[in-house]
Write an enzyme that holds these catalytic residues in place. Sequence first.
Site: not given
Length: 243
Positions: A141, A154
Site C-alpha cells: 500500500s 496498517y
Amino acid sequence: MKYAFVTGGSRGIGRAVALKLAAQGWPVIINYRSNHEAAQTVMDEITAMGGKAELLPFDVADAACADAALEQWEQQHPDDYVAVLVNNAGIRRDGMMFMMGDDDWHRVIDTTLDGFFYITRRLLKHMMPRRRGGRIINMTSLSGLKGLPGQTNYSAAKAALIGATKALAQEVAARGVTVNAVAPGFIATDMTSDLNEAELAKMIPAGRFGKPEEVAALVAFLASDEAAYITGQAISINGGLYT
C-alpha cells in the site's frame, strides 16, 4: 496443472485479480475468511466466462487453519501446484495510536504479515524444486511507503511486507521464483468506502481514485512470463500520488 491462488479474493482488489487471472487462463483458488456469498459470486463469474475456480475458505492469520486447508487441497490435487500466489488478504482498523487497542494492532499485523508468512512458506516448497518457478505478488500500500496518520498498524504491516518482499526475492531468484509487491494508492473498494473520495481526489494528480481492475492488470503482468526478470520490486499504482 498450475494454479493461481488469491487470498482475500472475494471482494475489492482480490476479486478483480481473481477475475483477471481467470480471464488469462489460470485456474484460480479463491481464498476468503467468512463471506461465502461474495466468494461464490466471484467463482460463478469465472465459470460463466468459461474459466475454472475453486473456493478455499480459511483465516490466513490462523497458522493451523491455513496449514490444514492447504494440506487438504494438496491431497486432492496430487499432480497440481500453485504457481502464482497473490497475498492480498488484509484489513484496516484505523485509529490514532495513543487510543489503539491491542486487538486493533495485532489483527491488522497478523492478517497482512503472518498471513503472508504462513501461506508463502508452504507454497514455496512446491515452486522451488527442479526450478519449477513461480510468481509471488504481495499487495502492499501507499500507506506502507509513506505512512498515513491514523494507520500506524496498517502502515507498519504493509511496510514490513515490502521489506519481506525484497528479502525473499533474493532467496528464491535462482529457483526461477519472482517476488514483487504492488502498492496501490486510493482504490475504490469496500475498504475505502468510508473515506471522503471527493476531498482525497484533490490530492491525486490523476484526479480520481483508482479502479480495482487497474491494479489487477498490473498483478496479471507480474504473474506473466514477460515479467520473469522483474523481482524484489515495490511498484506503486497511485495516479501520481507519490510519497
